[in-house]
Write a protein that holds these residues in place. Structure first.
Motif, PDB file in Angstrom:
ATOM      1  N   ASN A 161       0.815  -1.204   0.000  1.00 42.43           N
ATOM      2  CA  ASN A 161       0.000   0.000   0.000  1.00 42.43           C
ATOM      3  C   ASN A 161       0.854   1.261   0.000  1.00 42.43           C
ATOM      4  O   ASN A 161       0.537   2.234  -0.685  1.00 42.43           O
ATOM      5  N   GLN A 183       0.759   4.166  -2.817  1.00 45.90           N
ATOM      6  CA  GLN A 183       0.486   5.568  -2.507  1.00 45.90           C
ATOM      7  C   GLN A 183       1.590   6.481  -3.030  1.00 45.90           C
ATOM      8  O   GLN A 183       1.316   7.565  -3.543  1.00 45.90           O
ATOM      9  N   GLN A 217       1.256   6.726  -6.847  1.00 47.38           N
ATOM     10  CA  GLN A 217       0.102   7.556  -7.189  1.00 47.38           C
ATOM     11  C   GLN A 217       0.386   9.038  -6.953  1.00 47.38           C
ATOM     12  O   GLN A 217       0.066   9.888  -7.781  1.00 47.38           O
ATOM     13  N   SER A 218       1.031   9.348  -5.844  1.00 48.24           N
ATOM     14  CA  SER A 218       1.347  10.736  -5.513  1.00 48.24           C
ATOM     15  C   SER A 218       2.335  11.341  -6.512  1.00 48.24           C
ATOM     16  O   SER A 218       2.113  12.438  -7.035  1.00 48.24           O
TER      17      SER A 218
END
Length: 106
Positions: A48, A52, A55-56
């Motif tokens: 995860n 993240q 994605q950021s």
């Protein structure tokens, strides 16, 4: 007794080490790599935290690519491809790049 309990709890919170994953660490550890599309991708499924991070970073890159495309009146895809090519060329040895659909260690 209550006082010692509160002291121990306070020490536990104060002494915790924060393990935040940053881009350089993720690349060095082989968790993420550069792609020809100008974006990052997890090298293996990832967790995860990796998801993240990817994605950021990709969201920030997309914003910059859109600004460049608008400023130069160029299609977004052309900016993405050029950025991907440059990022892959600049990737240091030992890190991963996506070539012909497969991850390669540079």
């Amino acid at each position: 007794m209550k006082r010692y309990f509160l002291l121990i709890i306070s020490l536990l919170f104060c002494c915790q080490t924060v393990y935040a994953l940053d881009l350089q660490t993720a690349k060095t550890q082989g968790l993420v790599g550069e792609t020809p599309t100008g974006y990052l991708a997890p090298v293996q499924g990832g967790n995860n935290e990796v998801g993240q991070l990817v994605q950021s970073i990709n969201s920030q890159r997309r914003e910059e690519y859109q600004k460049i495309a608008q400023r130069n009146n160029t299609p977004l895809q052309a900016v993405e491809q050029l950025a991907g090519k440059q990022a892959m060329e600049k990737t240091p040895g030992g890190q991963f790049i996506l070539l012909d659909g497969a991850w390669k260690k540079k």
